[in-house]
Write a protein that holds these residues in place. Structure first.
Motif: not given
Length: 188
Positions: A38-50, A17-29
């Motif tokens: 665990p961070l990758a698994v948390w992306l199933h729940r982007p709010e938790l991941a963030a 989703s747009q939110q998952q992409r944004q969080i992924h990119d933020t973490i990667s940067a």
């Protein structure tokens, strides 16, 4: 070693989703340089991941604890939870931060290390007591407050809580260590 199959893999990036992409990119940067474990698994729940990644960034990189104290607490948490991923991810940084190999090996084998540094010793004792007893007795609390000060003690408790979340995520979803390899912890 054949690790048990991972129970929940990271979401497929092509379907983020747009939110998952944004969080992924933020973490990667950020200082982690990628989204793994665990961070990758948390992306199933982007709010938790963030939220978890924000807390993790603070606990790992911005805390008032010196790196050798943080890494010791992380290794103890990984040992208590028999979390191979966590152990293997932090053994190298612990060595690089100056924790002696004999201390790391004692923790790995679930033995009490011999300390010549009162800060390392109190971090060890607080971490073990927090995980095993879920509290500190008055004497250990007084020693920890005296040796670390209140601010670093608060950061230590926060770090222990965050890495408990990490370890539970690793263990419940059977996240194997990066690159596989032989287990280093008993009961893993």
């Amino acid at each position: 070693m054949n690790w048990p199959p991972q129970r929940l893999s990271a979401p497929d990036p092509q379907f983020y989703s747009q939110q998952q992409r944004q969080i992924h990119d933020t973490i990667s940067a950020g200082p982690r340089g990628g989204v793994r474990g665990p961070l990758a698994v948390w992306l199933h729940r982007p709010e938790l991941a963030a939220r978890a990644q924000d807390l993790g960034r603070y606990c790992r990189y911005d805390t008032s604890l010196a790196p050798h104290l943080s890494e010791l607490a992380i290794l103890i948490t990984g040992r208590v939870f028999s979390s191979e991923y966590e152990w293997q991810a932090h053994k190298g940084p612990a060595l690089a931060a100056g924790i002696a190999p004999d201390i790391i090996d004692a923790i790995r084998t679930d033995n009490r290390p011999v300390f010549d540094d009162p800060e390392l010793e109190v971090v060890h004792d607080v971490a073990r007591a927090a995980h095993e007893n879920r509290r500190l007795d008055d004497a250990l609390y007084a020693r920890a407050a005296d040796v670390l000060g209140e601010q670093r003690l608060v950061d230590l408790v926060g770090l222990l809580g965050y890495y408990t979340l990490i370890s539970l995520t690793i263990n419940i979803f059977s996240i194997p260590p990066q690159g596989g390899g032989a287990p280093e912890l008993d009961n893993a």
